[in-house]
Design a protein around this motif. Sequence first.
Motif, PDB file in Angstrom:
ATOM      1  N   LEU A  99      11.588   3.279  -5.043  1.00 50.52           N
ATOM      2  CA  LEU A  99      10.538   2.408  -4.512  1.00 50.52           C
ATOM      3  C   LEU A  99      11.124   1.201  -3.784  1.00 50.52           C
ATOM      4  O   LEU A  99      10.579   0.750  -2.772  1.00 50.52           O
ATOM      5  CB  LEU A  99       9.594   1.969  -5.626  1.00 50.52           C
ATOM      6  CG  LEU A  99       8.702   3.084  -6.164  1.00 50.52           C
ATOM      7  CD1 LEU A  99       7.948   2.616  -7.403  1.00 50.52           C
ATOM      8  CD2 LEU A  99       7.742   3.585  -5.098  1.00 50.52           C
ATOM      9  N   ILE A 100      12.254   0.691  -4.255  1.00 49.35           N
ATOM     10  CA  ILE A 100      12.930  -0.394  -3.537  1.00 49.35           C
ATOM     11  C   ILE A 100      13.407   0.112  -2.178  1.00 49.35           C
ATOM     12  O   ILE A 100      13.223  -0.554  -1.158  1.00 49.35           O
ATOM     13  CB  ILE A 100      14.102  -0.959  -4.367  1.00 49.35           C
ATOM     14  CG1 ILE A 100      13.563  -1.685  -5.602  1.00 49.35           C
ATOM     15  CG2 ILE A 100      14.966  -1.891  -3.517  1.00 49.35           C
ATOM     16  CD1 ILE A 100      14.635  -2.047  -6.615  1.00 49.35           C
ATOM     17  N   VAL A 101      14.009   1.310  -2.165  1.00 52.46           N
ATOM     18  CA  VAL A 101      14.473   1.901  -0.907  1.00 52.46           C
ATOM     19  C   VAL A 101      13.313   2.021   0.079  1.00 52.46           C
ATOM     20  O   VAL A 101      13.399   1.585   1.236  1.00 52.46           O
ATOM     21  CB  VAL A 101      15.122   3.282  -1.150  1.00 52.46           C
ATOM     22  CG1 VAL A 101      15.305   4.054   0.151  1.00 52.46           C
ATOM     23  CG2 VAL A 101      16.451   3.124  -1.875  1.00 52.46           C
ATOM     24  N   MET A 102      12.218   2.585  -0.372  1.00 52.59           N
ATOM     25  CA  MET A 102      11.093   2.806   0.535  1.00 52.59           C
ATOM     26  C   MET A 102      10.447   1.493   0.961  1.00 52.59           C
ATOM     27  O   MET A 102       9.996   1.366   2.099  1.00 52.59           O
ATOM     28  CB  MET A 102      10.076   3.751  -0.110  1.00 52.59           C
ATOM     29  CG  MET A 102      10.614   5.168  -0.291  1.00 52.59           C
ATOM     30  SD  MET A 102      11.271   5.906   1.239  1.00 52.59           S
ATOM     31  CE  MET A 102       9.774   6.046   2.211  1.00 52.59           C
ATOM     32  N   SER A 103      10.417   0.513   0.072  1.00 57.35           N
ATOM     33  CA  SER A 103       9.896  -0.809   0.450  1.00 57.35           C
ATOM     34  C   SER A 103      10.738  -1.427   1.554  1.00 57.35           C
ATOM     35  O   SER A 103      10.202  -2.008   2.511  1.00 57.35           O
ATOM     36  CB  SER A 103       9.881  -1.745  -0.762  1.00 57.35           C
ATOM     37  OG  SER A 103       8.930  -1.327  -1.703  1.00 57.35           O
ATOM     38  N   GLU A 104      12.051  -1.306   1.437  1.00 55.86           N
ATOM     39  CA  GLU A 104      12.937  -1.841   2.474  1.00 55.86           C
ATOM     40  C   GLU A 104      12.726  -1.129   3.804  1.00 55.86           C
ATOM     41  O   GLU A 104      12.667  -1.762   4.861  1.00 55.86           O
ATOM     42  CB  GLU A 104      14.405  -1.732   2.044  1.00 55.86           C
ATOM     43  CG  GLU A 104      14.789  -2.653   0.915  1.00 55.86           C
ATOM     44  CD  GLU A 104      14.701  -4.129   1.276  1.00 55.86           C
ATOM     45  OE1 GLU A 104      14.807  -4.472   2.473  1.00 55.86           O
ATOM     46  OE2 GLU A 104      14.526  -4.937   0.355  1.00 55.86           O
ATOM     47  N   LEU A 105      12.609   0.198   3.768  1.00 58.80           N
ATOM     48  CA  LEU A 105      12.421   0.949   5.017  1.00 58.80           C
ATOM     49  C   LEU A 105      11.069   0.651   5.646  1.00 58.80           C
ATOM     50  O   LEU A 105      10.952   0.529   6.872  1.00 58.80           O
ATOM     51  CB  LEU A 105      12.610   2.449   4.767  1.00 58.80           C
ATOM     52  CG  LEU A 105      14.018   2.868   4.313  1.00 58.80           C
ATOM     53  CD1 LEU A 105      14.072   4.367   4.064  1.00 58.80           C
ATOM     54  CD2 LEU A 105      15.088   2.433   5.301  1.00 58.80           C
ATOM     55  N   CYS A 106      10.026   0.497   4.820  1.00 56.86           N
ATOM     56  CA  CYS A 106       8.706   0.140   5.352  1.00 56.86           C
ATOM     57  C   CYS A 106       8.711  -1.287   5.909  1.00 56.86           C
ATOM     58  O   CYS A 106       8.118  -1.550   6.965  1.00 56.86           O
ATOM     59  CB  CYS A 106       7.644   0.278   4.262  1.00 56.86           C
ATOM     60  SG  CYS A 106       7.261   1.985   3.798  1.00 56.86           S
ATOM     61  N   THR A 107       9.380  -2.195   5.222  1.00 59.02           N
ATOM     62  CA  THR A 107       9.481  -3.573   5.712  1.00 59.02           C
ATOM     63  C   THR A 107      10.175  -3.610   7.071  1.00 59.02           C
ATOM     64  O   THR A 107       9.752  -4.333   7.983  1.00 59.02           O
ATOM     65  CB  THR A 107      10.219  -4.457   4.689  1.00 59.02           C
ATOM     66  OG1 THR A 107       9.456  -4.477   3.475  1.00 59.02           O
ATOM     67  CG2 THR A 107      10.410  -5.874   5.206  1.00 59.02           C
ATOM     68  N   SER A 113      12.935   6.078 -10.264  1.00 57.29           N
ATOM     69  CA  SER A 113      11.692   5.839  -9.537  1.00 57.29           C
ATOM     70  C   SER A 113      11.669   4.415  -8.988  1.00 57.29           C
ATOM     71  O   SER A 113      11.319   4.192  -7.824  1.00 57.29           O
ATOM     72  CB  SER A 113      10.500   6.073 -10.474  1.00 57.29           C
ATOM     73  OG  SER A 113       9.293   5.791  -9.832  1.00 57.29           O
ATOM     74  N   ASP A 114      12.067   3.447  -9.798  1.00 58.71           N
ATOM     75  CA  ASP A 114      12.113   2.048  -9.350  1.00 58.71           C
ATOM     76  C   ASP A 114      13.080   1.873  -8.188  1.00 58.71           C
ATOM     77  O   ASP A 114      12.775   1.184  -7.211  1.00 58.71           O
ATOM     78  CB  ASP A 114      12.517   1.129 -10.507  1.00 58.71           C
ATOM     79  CG  ASP A 114      11.458   1.036 -11.591  1.00 58.71           C
ATOM     80  OD1 ASP A 114      10.295   1.448 -11.347  1.00 58.71           O
ATOM     81  OD2 ASP A 114      11.793   0.571 -12.700  1.00 58.71           O
ATOM     82  N   ALA A 115      14.259   2.496  -8.279  1.00 59.84           N
ATOM     83  CA  ALA A 115      15.252   2.389  -7.207  1.00 59.84           C
ATOM     84  C   ALA A 115      14.699   3.005  -5.918  1.00 59.84           C
ATOM     85  O   ALA A 115      14.860   2.430  -4.826  1.00 59.84           O
ATOM     86  CB  ALA A 115      16.557   3.071  -7.612  1.00 59.84           C
ATOM     87  N   VAL A 162       0.845  -1.204   0.000  1.00 58.96           N
ATOM     88  CA  VAL A 162       0.000   0.000   0.000  1.00 58.96           C
ATOM     89  C   VAL A 162       0.879   1.253   0.000  1.00 58.96           C
ATOM     90  O   VAL A 162       0.667   2.172  -0.793  1.00 58.96           O
ATOM     91  CB  VAL A 162      -0.954  -0.004   1.219  1.00 58.96           C
ATOM     92  CG1 VAL A 162      -1.688   1.328   1.345  1.00 58.96           C
ATOM     93  CG2 VAL A 162      -1.927  -1.160   1.127  1.00 58.96           C
ATOM     94  N   ALA A 163       1.862   1.282   0.896  1.00 58.45           N
ATOM     95  CA  ALA A 163       2.757   2.441   0.971  1.00 58.45           C
ATOM     96  C   ALA A 163       3.484   2.635  -0.352  1.00 58.45           C
ATOM     97  O   ALA A 163       3.606   3.757  -0.852  1.00 58.45           O
ATOM     98  CB  ALA A 163       3.753   2.267   2.112  1.00 58.45           C
ATOM     99  N   ARG A 164       3.968   1.549  -0.951  1.00 54.96           N
ATOM    100  CA  ARG A 164       4.691   1.638  -2.221  1.00 54.96           C
ATOM    101  C   ARG A 164       3.800   2.212  -3.327  1.00 54.96           C
ATOM    102  O   ARG A 164       4.241   3.050  -4.114  1.00 54.96           O
ATOM    103  CB  ARG A 164       5.219   0.249  -2.611  1.00 54.96           C
ATOM    104  CG  ARG A 164       6.152   0.266  -3.788  1.00 54.96           C
ATOM    105  CD  ARG A 164       6.817  -1.072  -4.064  1.00 54.96           C
ATOM    106  NE  ARG A 164       5.891  -2.186  -4.078  1.00 54.96           N
ATOM    107  CZ  ARG A 164       5.874  -3.187  -3.199  1.00 54.96           C
ATOM    108  NH1 ARG A 164       6.750  -3.227  -2.215  1.00 54.96           N
ATOM    109  NH2 ARG A 164       4.987  -4.154  -3.289  1.00 54.96           N
ATOM    110  N   ARG A 165       2.530   1.810  -3.369  1.00 61.35           N
ATOM    111  CA  ARG A 165       1.605   2.345  -4.382  1.00 61.35           C
ATOM    112  C   ARG A 165       1.384   3.852  -4.210  1.00 61.35           C
ATOM    113  O   ARG A 165       1.366   4.599  -5.183  1.00 61.35           O
ATOM    114  CB  ARG A 165       0.271   1.610  -4.321  1.00 61.35           C
ATOM    115  CG  ARG A 165       0.324   0.243  -4.917  1.00 61.35           C
ATOM    116  CD  ARG A 165      -1.029  -0.405  -4.877  1.00 61.35           C
ATOM    117  NE  ARG A 165      -0.996  -1.683  -5.549  1.00 61.35           N
ATOM    118  CZ  ARG A 165      -1.961  -2.563  -5.485  1.00 61.35           C
ATOM    119  NH1 ARG A 165      -3.058  -2.307  -4.788  1.00 61.35           N
ATOM    120  NH2 ARG A 165      -1.851  -3.700  -6.127  1.00 61.35           N
TER     121      ARG A 165
END
Length: 157
Positions: free
Chosen positions: A64-72, A60-62, A40-43
């Motif tokens: 989103l990976i950063v933010m996915s890792e931080l949210c995880t 943008s893809d990079a 959800v956060a990534r979207r």
Amino acid sequence: MLRRVAEPVSALAAAPPAVAGLALPSFGMAVRSEPSSVKVARRVIRAWIRCHCRLPGDQSDALLIVMSELCTNAVQHGRCTAFDVRGWMPTTGLLCLEVDDKTPSPAPAPGSPESSSESGRGLFLVDILVKELGGAWGFSEDGACAWCALPLPGAVR
């Protein structure tokens, strides 16, 4: 090497960002601290950066990976029922994002897991990608808030 500042870079708590009287884009949301919330956060982040930041697809893809890792990490290591995700532009050439799990702890650092380990590489990946994007990242002094700041295309580095 992990780059740190003494305090989180958030300006949202004080006032919405503005330049010469014009409000700059910002967002903030609270999401449940569960694995499905990372998607959800990534979207939301993807939509916001596409609309306001004009990052090229690979950048943008990079990000989103950063933010996915931080949210995880917030889901896995936070001890609250929700975490906050914020994004803003303090100036027209700078993008700032935060993930705050509201769980004070020693600030983590990128690890060196065994080659057979199935996890433990997230912050190492964050460090590499943020450096490739020309930005900086770190944690608040209390370790509860992870942040990254990146120059936007066309900004002087």
